[in-house]
Design a protein around this motif. Sequence first.
Motif, PDB file in Angstrom:
ATOM      1  N   LEU A   1      22.573 -50.324  37.466  1.00  0.00           N
ATOM      2  CA  LEU A   1      23.279 -49.026  37.378  1.00  0.00           C
ATOM      3  C   LEU A   1      23.336 -49.209  39.005  1.00  0.00           C
ATOM      4  CD1 LEU A   1      25.236 -47.644  36.059  1.00  0.00           C
ATOM      5  CD2 LEU A   1      23.252 -45.900  36.067  1.00  0.00           C
ATOM      6  N   HIS A   2      21.833 -49.371  39.671  1.00  0.00           N
ATOM      7  CA  HIS A   2      21.454 -48.648  41.183  1.00  0.00           C
ATOM      8  C   HIS A   2      23.094 -49.972  42.069  1.00  0.00           C
ATOM      9  CE1 HIS A   2      20.299 -47.527  44.800  1.00  0.00           C
ATOM     10  NE2 HIS A   2      20.076 -49.314  45.195  1.00  0.00           N
ATOM     11  N   ARG A   3      23.211 -51.342  41.501  1.00  0.00           N
ATOM     12  CA  ARG A   3      23.957 -52.409  42.206  1.00  0.00           C
ATOM     13  C   ARG A   3      25.045 -52.090  42.314  1.00  0.00           C
ATOM     14  NH1 ARG A   3      19.345 -55.795  39.552  1.00  0.00           N
ATOM     15  NH2 ARG A   3      21.174 -56.271  37.944  1.00  0.00           N
ATOM     16  N   PHE A   4      25.678 -51.410  41.095  1.00  0.00           N
ATOM     17  CA  PHE A   4      26.962 -51.202  40.483  1.00  0.00           C
ATOM     18  C   PHE A   4      27.072 -50.308  41.190  1.00  0.00           C
ATOM     19  CE2 PHE A   4      30.122 -48.767  38.474  1.00  0.00           C
ATOM     20  CZ  PHE A   4      30.449 -48.989  38.005  1.00  0.00           C
ATOM     21  N   TRP A   5      26.481 -48.915  41.937  1.00  0.00           N
ATOM     22  CA  TRP A   5      26.893 -48.281  42.863  1.00  0.00           C
ATOM     23  C   TRP A   5      27.430 -48.842  43.595  1.00  0.00           C
ATOM     24  CZ3 TRP A   5      29.668 -45.429  40.704  1.00  0.00           C
ATOM     25  CH2 TRP A   5      29.529 -44.924  39.568  1.00  0.00           C
ATOM     26  N   ARG A   6      26.540 -49.523  44.030  1.00  0.00           N
ATOM     27  CA  ARG A   6      26.229 -50.284  45.358  1.00  0.00           C
ATOM     28  C   ARG A   6      27.173 -50.798  46.207  1.00  0.00           C
ATOM     29  NH1 ARG A   6      20.632 -51.498  48.223  1.00  0.00           N
ATOM     30  NH2 ARG A   6      22.476 -51.022  49.971  1.00  0.00           N
ATOM     31  N   ARG A   7      28.514 -51.721  45.574  1.00  0.00           N
ATOM     32  CA  ARG A   7      29.487 -52.550  45.503  1.00  0.00           C
ATOM     33  C   ARG A   7      30.030 -51.595  46.129  1.00  0.00           C
ATOM     34  NH1 ARG A   7      28.981 -56.000  40.373  1.00  0.00           N
ATOM     35  NH2 ARG A   7      27.114 -57.387  40.043  1.00  0.00           N
ATOM     36  N   ARG A   8      30.665 -52.715  47.453  1.00  0.00           N
ATOM     37  CA  ARG A   8      31.246 -52.397  48.714  1.00  0.00           C
ATOM     38  C   ARG A   8      32.938 -54.009  49.438  1.00  0.00           C
ATOM     39  NH1 ARG A   8      29.291 -48.163  47.209  1.00  0.00           N
ATOM     40  NH2 ARG A   8      29.573 -46.647  48.135  1.00  0.00           N
ATOM     41  N   LEU A   9      33.787 -53.312  48.815  1.00  0.00           N
ATOM     42  CA  LEU A   9      34.282 -54.597  49.478  1.00  0.00           C
ATOM     43  C   LEU A   9      35.649 -54.300  50.403  1.00  0.00           C
ATOM     44  CD1 LEU A   9      36.077 -57.316  48.801  1.00  0.00           C
ATOM     45  CD2 LEU A   9      38.022 -56.410  47.869  1.00  0.00           C
ATOM     46  N   PRO A  10      34.633 -55.166  51.916  1.00  0.00           N
ATOM     47  CA  PRO A  10      34.867 -54.223  52.982  1.00  0.00           C
ATOM     48  C   PRO A  10      36.837 -54.751  53.506  1.00  0.00           C
ATOM     49  CG  PRO A  10      32.676 -55.114  53.524  1.00  0.00           C
ATOM     50  CD  PRO A  10      33.329 -55.812  52.417  1.00  0.00           C
ATOM     51  N   LEU A  11      36.976 -53.903  53.870  1.00  0.00           N
ATOM     52  CA  LEU A  11      38.665 -53.978  54.287  1.00  0.00           C
ATOM     53  C   LEU A  11      39.187 -53.948  56.362  1.00  0.00           C
ATOM     54  CD1 LEU A  11      40.156 -51.229  51.257  1.00  0.00           C
ATOM     55  CD2 LEU A  11      39.668 -54.121  51.562  1.00  0.00           C
ATOM     56  N   PHE A  12      38.933 -52.913  56.650  1.00  0.00           N
ATOM     57  CA  PHE A  12      39.901 -52.499  57.843  1.00  0.00           C
ATOM     58  C   PHE A  12      39.058 -51.723  58.989  1.00  0.00           C
ATOM     59  CE2 PHE A  12      43.627 -52.226  55.784  1.00  0.00           C
ATOM     60  CZ  PHE A  12      42.961 -51.073  55.571  1.00  0.00           C
ATOM     61  N   PRO A  13      39.274 -51.630  60.335  1.00  0.00           N
ATOM     62  CA  PRO A  13      38.827 -49.998  60.848  1.00  0.00           C
ATOM     63  C   PRO A  13      40.292 -49.040  60.880  1.00  0.00           C
ATOM     64  CG  PRO A  13      38.738 -52.597  62.679  1.00  0.00           C
ATOM     65  CD  PRO A  13      38.981 -52.497  61.243  1.00  0.00           C
ATOM     66  N   PHE A  14      39.908 -48.422  60.475  1.00  0.00           N
ATOM     67  CA  PHE A  14      40.765 -47.669  60.669  1.00  0.00           C
ATOM     68  C   PHE A  14      40.847 -46.240  61.834  1.00  0.00           C
ATOM     69  CE2 PHE A  14      44.697 -43.913  58.876  1.00  0.00           C
ATOM     70  CZ  PHE A  14      45.426 -45.126  58.822  1.00  0.00           C
ATOM     71  N   ALA A  15      41.660 -45.787  63.213  1.00  0.00           N
ATOM     72  CA  ALA A  15      41.146 -45.181  63.441  1.00  0.00           C
ATOM     73  C   ALA A  15      41.852 -43.644  63.646  1.00  0.00           C
ATOM     74  CB  ALA A  15      41.823 -45.657  65.282  1.00  0.00           C
ATOM     75  N   ASP A  16      41.047 -42.951  64.569  1.00  0.00           N
ATOM     76  CA  ASP A  16      41.078 -41.453  64.062  1.00  0.00           C
ATOM     77  C   ASP A  16      42.225 -40.972  64.854  1.00  0.00           C
ATOM     78  OD1 ASP A  16      40.350 -40.629  61.794  1.00  0.00           O
ATOM     79  OD2 ASP A  16      38.689 -40.049  62.942  1.00  0.00           O
ATOM     80  N   THR A  17      43.251 -42.191  65.990  1.00  0.00           N
ATOM     81  CA  THR A  17      44.164 -41.303  66.940  1.00  0.00           C
ATOM     82  C   THR A  17      46.082 -40.781  66.760  1.00  0.00           C
ATOM     83  OG1 THR A  17      43.524 -43.612  68.147  1.00  0.00           O
ATOM     84  CG2 THR A  17      45.090 -42.863  69.301  1.00  0.00           C
ATOM     85  N   PRO A  18      45.689 -41.711  66.028  1.00  0.00           N
ATOM     86  CA  PRO A  18      47.183 -41.229  65.202  1.00  0.00           C
ATOM     87  C   PRO A  18      46.966 -39.405  64.714  1.00  0.00           C
ATOM     88  CG  PRO A  18      47.274 -41.920  63.700  1.00  0.00           C
ATOM     89  CD  PRO A  18      46.112 -42.661  64.568  1.00  0.00           C
ATOM     90  N   ARG A  19      46.096 -39.179  64.158  1.00  0.00           N
ATOM     91  CA  ARG A  19      45.027 -38.009  63.441  1.00  0.00           C
ATOM     92  C   ARG A  19      46.437 -36.745  64.053  1.00  0.00           C
ATOM     93  NH1 ARG A  19      40.280 -35.184  62.012  1.00  0.00           N
ATOM     94  NH2 ARG A  19      41.073 -33.654  59.946  1.00  0.00           N
ATOM     95  N   THR A  20      46.268 -36.077  65.448  1.00  0.00           N
ATOM     96  CA  THR A  20      46.547 -34.835  65.908  1.00  0.00           C
ATOM     97  C   THR A  20      48.061 -35.027  65.780  1.00  0.00           C
ATOM     98  OG1 THR A  20      44.296 -34.668  67.126  1.00  0.00           O
ATOM     99  CG2 THR A  20      46.713 -33.761  67.895  1.00  0.00           C
ATOM    100  N   ILE A  21      48.891 -35.648  65.843  1.00  0.00           N
ATOM    101  CA  ILE A  21      50.600 -36.081  65.702  1.00  0.00           C
ATOM    102  C   ILE A  21      50.642 -35.448  64.324  1.00  0.00           C
ATOM    103  CG2 ILE A  21      52.256 -37.546  66.612  1.00  0.00           C
ATOM    104  CD1 ILE A  21      51.041 -38.647  68.725  1.00  0.00           C
ATOM    105  N   ILE A  22      49.465 -36.639  63.758  1.00  0.00           N
ATOM    106  CA  ILE A  22      50.499 -36.208  62.057  1.00  0.00           C
ATOM    107  C   ILE A  22      50.538 -35.048  61.755  1.00  0.00           C
ATOM    108  CG2 ILE A  22      49.533 -36.907  59.960  1.00  0.00           C
ATOM    109  CD1 ILE A  22      48.764 -39.880  60.743  1.00  0.00           C
ATOM    110  N   SER A  23      49.314 -34.700  61.910  1.00  0.00           N
ATOM    111  CA  SER A  23      49.313 -32.685  61.424  1.00  0.00           C
ATOM    112  C   SER A  23      50.275 -32.248  62.035  1.00  0.00           C
ATOM    113  CB  SER A  23      47.585 -32.221  62.033  1.00  0.00           C
ATOM    114  OG  SER A  23      47.924 -31.091  61.831  1.00  0.00           O
TER     115      SER A  23
END
Length: 476
Positions: free
Chosen positions: A72-94
């Motif tokens: 169960l522990h191994r099941f929960w820890r599995r991850r599939l890395p994707l790509f970085p996503f910056a916070d830069t446009p967050r203020t504009i979108i808000s």
Amino acid sequence: MSGRTEGGVVERGCHRPTLITTTLTLLPTPALAHASDRGHVLLLPTGYYIAGGALAVAVSFLVLALLPPATLHRFWRRRLPLFPFADTPRTIISVISFAGFATLVAAGLFGSRDPLSNPLPLTIWTLLWVGLAIAQGLFGDLWSWLNPWYGPRRIESRLFKLRGGEGQKSRLPSWLGRLPAVILFFAFAWFELIYPAPDDPARLAYAAGLYWLLTFIAMLAFGYRDWSRRGEFLTIFFAMVARFAIVERDEHGRLALCWPGSKLLGAAPLPASGIAFLLLSLSSVSFDGLSKTFFWLGLFGINPLEYPGRTALIGISSFGLVLTFVLLAAAFLLAVILGQRLAGSRHSHGEAAGLLVPIALAYHVAHYLTALLVDGQYAIAALSDPFALGWNLFGAADMQIEAGLVAGAHSAWWLWNLQAGIIIAGHMLAVLVAHGLAWRLHQAPSRAALSQLPLTMLMIAYTIFGLWLLATPTAG
């Protein structure tokens, strides 16, 4: 609009549904958003569905109890890395989100009086409260970008050289916890479920505009981060739902795919007010389903075939909303205490609260699914002509509304199966999350299983209750 407003006027032309459908919107009954015909549902073998759902949750508990903790522990820890996503446009979108919100409030004040033609009630009750909640549960914390306070607060803090309380000592008393959010969420639920006309565009515009202003003032007084985490109920609710998502973003901004609910295992234990918030989010949706059943109305001597409307039921419904919360909270606390006694542990109630998230999300999706399917179409059309001036901004103002999606025997069959499947899956995932939490808290497998036994019994009972709500006859 899901039977919220008692009456209304349809202003759109012949591109809307047929005359019969239009006439129905004039009555104090639910629009077709909740019109999955219960008569057709009752023809299905719902008793077998309910028994099967309860059995599925019970079998899930037994299977997981026999699994080795390491698996169960191994099941929960599995991850599939994707790509970085910056916070830069967050203020504009808000800021764009805030501008959109201000436009919707203006539309509520100066646009069509018809709740099915005005974009404000359709956006808040359908796209935000239903659509965004589903998107949060799938893709993560989208609300942190769409939040209409973040951008204006950032601009204000830069203009006046303020830090907004970030990094400073909290100005909210620690004993309050999330109590402000609990109170505000209860007021929101009361307005949505009990107030006679929550989707009246003008009234909703005043309520939404006033809430935005008071929240912004609170963020100035207590700091954006502190009030968002302890007082602003939408941010807290959507953050809660986002913990179930299959997309995870780490502290470095890198995205990864994960199993549904895996982020709940790493969450800190909730304080009592946080548990109350989770329970209220579940109990309010449950009461919305219960409040129009023949069973509930019969308890107060009301003939369900002569449904008197919301105004006549304000007192009864207010009592029911509180009662549902109290009964669910008592049942949850009793199950946790019994689990502690069986396992011989003294872990806090907040350790077990994570299992409520998949259940709350499942009930939210199942309950509002029909509203999203039909009212979502109205929302797209209304957004193309927000002020009822004959505009067609997105080319959808004249779209044909397919209300037949939720009407008739065939629709009732697939909707019932989908809604029932969502509720059962939510409870089964809750069992999975509960076991993951139990293995983390208890070293001995037998103690971990015993600690979850009362909670599993509660989930089986709530599965039966939820499926019964979907099948039982309703009025209004």
